[in-house]
Design a protein around this motif. Structure first.
Motif, PDB file in Angstrom:
ATOM      1  N   ASP A   1       9.202   6.505   0.378  1.00  0.00           N
ATOM      2  CA  ASP A   1      10.140   5.563   0.980  1.00  0.00           C
ATOM      3  C   ASP A   1       9.997   4.158   0.403  1.00  0.00           C
ATOM      4  OD1 ASP A   1      11.248   7.494   2.699  1.00  0.00           O
ATOM      5  OD2 ASP A   1       9.711   7.135   4.219  1.00  0.00           O
ATOM      6  N   ALA A   2       8.769   3.740   0.125  1.00  0.00           N
ATOM      7  CA  ALA A   2       8.531   2.372  -0.343  1.00  0.00           C
ATOM      8  C   ALA A   2       9.246   2.068  -1.655  1.00  0.00           C
ATOM      9  CB  ALA A   2       7.034   2.129  -0.500  1.00  0.00           C
ATOM     10  N   LYS A   3       9.581   3.088  -2.429  1.00  0.00           N
ATOM     11  CA  LYS A   3      10.249   2.867  -3.713  1.00  0.00           C
ATOM     12  C   LYS A   3      11.668   2.314  -3.541  1.00  0.00           C
ATOM     13  CE  LYS A   3       7.232   4.263  -6.829  1.00  0.00           C
ATOM     14  NZ  LYS A   3       6.755   3.369  -7.913  1.00  0.00           N
TER      15      LYS A   3
ATOM     16  N   GLN B   1       0.919  -4.217   9.110  1.00  0.00           N
ATOM     17  CA  GLN B   1      -0.501  -4.487   8.932  1.00  0.00           C
ATOM     18  C   GLN B   1      -0.825  -4.764   7.471  1.00  0.00           C
ATOM     19  OE1 GLN B   1      -2.229  -0.971  10.661  1.00  0.00           O
ATOM     20  NE2 GLN B   1      -2.235  -1.808  12.736  1.00  0.00           N
ATOM     21  N   ALA B   2      -0.216  -3.999   6.578  1.00  0.00           N
ATOM     22  CA  ALA B   2      -0.470  -4.191   5.152  1.00  0.00           C
ATOM     23  C   ALA B   2       0.082  -5.527   4.658  1.00  0.00           C
ATOM     24  CB  ALA B   2       0.144  -3.039   4.356  1.00  0.00           C
TER      25      ALA B   2
ATOM     26  N   ASP C   1       0.793  -1.225   0.000  1.00  0.00           N
ATOM     27  CA  ASP C   1       0.000   0.000   0.000  1.00  0.00           C
ATOM     28  C   ASP C   1       0.830   1.282   0.000  1.00  0.00           C
ATOM     29  OD1 ASP C   1       1.052  -0.105   2.531  1.00  0.00           O
ATOM     30  OD2 ASP C   1      -0.847   0.242   3.588  1.00  0.00           O
ATOM     31  N   GLY C   2       2.134   1.146  -0.237  1.00  0.00           N
ATOM     32  CA  GLY C   2       2.995   2.332  -0.253  1.00  0.00           C
ATOM     33  C   GLY C   2       3.596   2.696   1.083  1.00  0.00           C
ATOM     34  N   SER C   3       3.276   1.936   2.128  1.00  0.00           N
ATOM     35  CA  SER C   3       3.873   2.184   3.440  1.00  0.00           C
ATOM     36  C   SER C   3       5.251   1.532   3.512  1.00  0.00           C
ATOM     37  CB  SER C   3       2.981   1.640   4.551  1.00  0.00           C
ATOM     38  OG  SER C   3       2.787   0.241   4.405  1.00  0.00           O
ATOM     39  N   ALA C   4       6.019   1.870   4.541  1.00  0.00           N
ATOM     40  CA  ALA C   4       7.357   1.307   4.718  1.00  0.00           C
ATOM     41  C   ALA C   4       7.672   1.257   6.208  1.00  0.00           C
ATOM     42  CB  ALA C   4       8.404   2.144   3.988  1.00  0.00           C
ATOM     43  N   PHE C   5       8.616   0.386   6.560  1.00  0.00           N
ATOM     44  CA  PHE C   5       9.046   0.290   7.966  1.00  0.00           C
ATOM     45  C   PHE C   5      10.280   1.140   8.226  1.00  0.00           C
ATOM     46  CE2 PHE C   5      10.964  -3.291   5.685  1.00  0.00           C
ATOM     47  CZ  PHE C   5      12.306  -3.172   6.015  1.00  0.00           C
ATOM     48  N   PHE C   6      10.584   2.010   7.280  1.00  0.00           N
ATOM     49  CA  PHE C   6      11.751   2.887   7.381  1.00  0.00           C
ATOM     50  C   PHE C   6      11.428   4.206   6.707  1.00  0.00           C
ATOM     51  CE2 PHE C   6      12.035   0.374   3.532  1.00  0.00           C
ATOM     52  CZ  PHE C   6      12.244   1.339   2.557  1.00  0.00           C
ATOM     53  N   THR C   7      12.283   5.185   6.930  1.00  0.00           N
ATOM     54  CA  THR C   7      12.165   6.448   6.212  1.00  0.00           C
ATOM     55  C   THR C   7      13.543   6.860   5.720  1.00  0.00           C
ATOM     56  OG1 THR C   7      11.402   8.743   6.320  1.00  0.00           O
ATOM     57  CG2 THR C   7      12.421   7.852   8.310  1.00  0.00           C
ATOM     58  N   VAL C   8      13.582   7.449   4.552  1.00  0.00           N
ATOM     59  CA  VAL C   8      14.824   7.963   3.969  1.00  0.00           C
ATOM     60  C   VAL C   8      14.808   9.478   4.108  1.00  0.00           C
ATOM     61  CG1 VAL C   8      16.183   8.211   1.864  1.00  0.00           C
ATOM     62  CG2 VAL C   8      15.036   6.031   2.356  1.00  0.00           C
TER      63      VAL C   8
END
Length: 233
Positions: free
Chosen positions: A112-114, A152-153, A91-98
């Motif tokens: 981030d998901a990319k 969750q996703a 869904d475009g979410s991520a467990f990290f951030t850049v």
């Protein structure tokens, strides 16, 4: 490579069956590097996909090396051929951030998901993630975040999610996401008899809202030492 199918069958059985229709999210972590955590995580994911017949995702939290992808790519005879890269976020979410985010030509920023891809391994039941560190530019750095959205996703697309976290002597990733894991298994090497670091990790996991399911005693040729009984919940 050592055959760990018997050990993985025992570990899988000891973790208990998840509730019907509920995916099982299992984190594997050690207090110290070199305990064999990545091997245990990889072999458990392989077991649940091939022997238990569950659609399994192996999420590699070591975003510096993506060692799980590298190891599987080097041994297709054992793990199977890797499929092409696909989006690793439903869904475009991520467990990290850049940070700082990279700007796009349209004035937005790259999500981030990319930066995270997934590859099938030997068929549709096993998937492994790979962080594209080469895409980082300049002073960009990546940080694990405590949000629940990604986990969750991913639960909607997998029956088992095995999370391989770096040892806590070099990263706080395991503690950051611990509250979103159904269970965390601590790995302790037979060559490391000191009880203090695993006990500290157990307590830190509890403080972070995680659930320690127990200890996997790795590289053992004798009965586990008595100290292990003292650190189990």
């Amino acid at each position: 490579m050592v055959d760990l199918n018997a050990e993985m069958a025992e570990l899988w059985s000891s973790l208990g069956a998840p509730a019907p229709g509920r995916p099982h999210v299992i984190q594997i972590v050690a207090a110290r590097r070199g305990e064999g955590t990545s091997t245990i995580a990889r072999e458990l994911a392989r077991f649940t996909a091939t022997r238990a017949g569950r659609k399994t995702w192996l999420v590699d939290m070591d975003l510096a090396t993506s060692s799980q992808f590298q190891t599987m790519a080097l041994d297709p005879q054992r793990f199977g051929a890797l499929g092409p890269a696909v989006a690793a976020s439903p869904d475009g979410s991520a467990f990290f951030t850049v940070q700082p985010p990279a700007p796009r030509p349209d004035g937005g920023v790259w999500p981030d998901a990319k930066y995270l891809a997934a590859h099938s391994v030997g068929g549709p039941r096993l998937w492994v993630t790979r962080f594209n560190r080469d895409a980082l530019r300049g002073r960009q750095k990546v940080h694990i975040i405590p949000g629940a959205e990604y986990w969750q996703a991913l639960r909607q697309h997998a029956e088992v999610i095995v999370v391989d976290s770096p040892s806590t002597d070099r990263s706080q990733a395991a503690l950051t996401v611990a509250q979103h894991m159904d269970q965390t298994v601590m790995v302790v090497s037979a060559q490391q008899p000191d009880v203090k670091p695993p006990a500290q990790l157990r307590d830190a996991l509890a403080t972070a809202g995680g659930r320690c399911a127990g200890v996997f005693f790795n590289q053992a040729s004798v009965e586990p030492p008595a100290f292990l009984r003292a650190i189990l919940p």
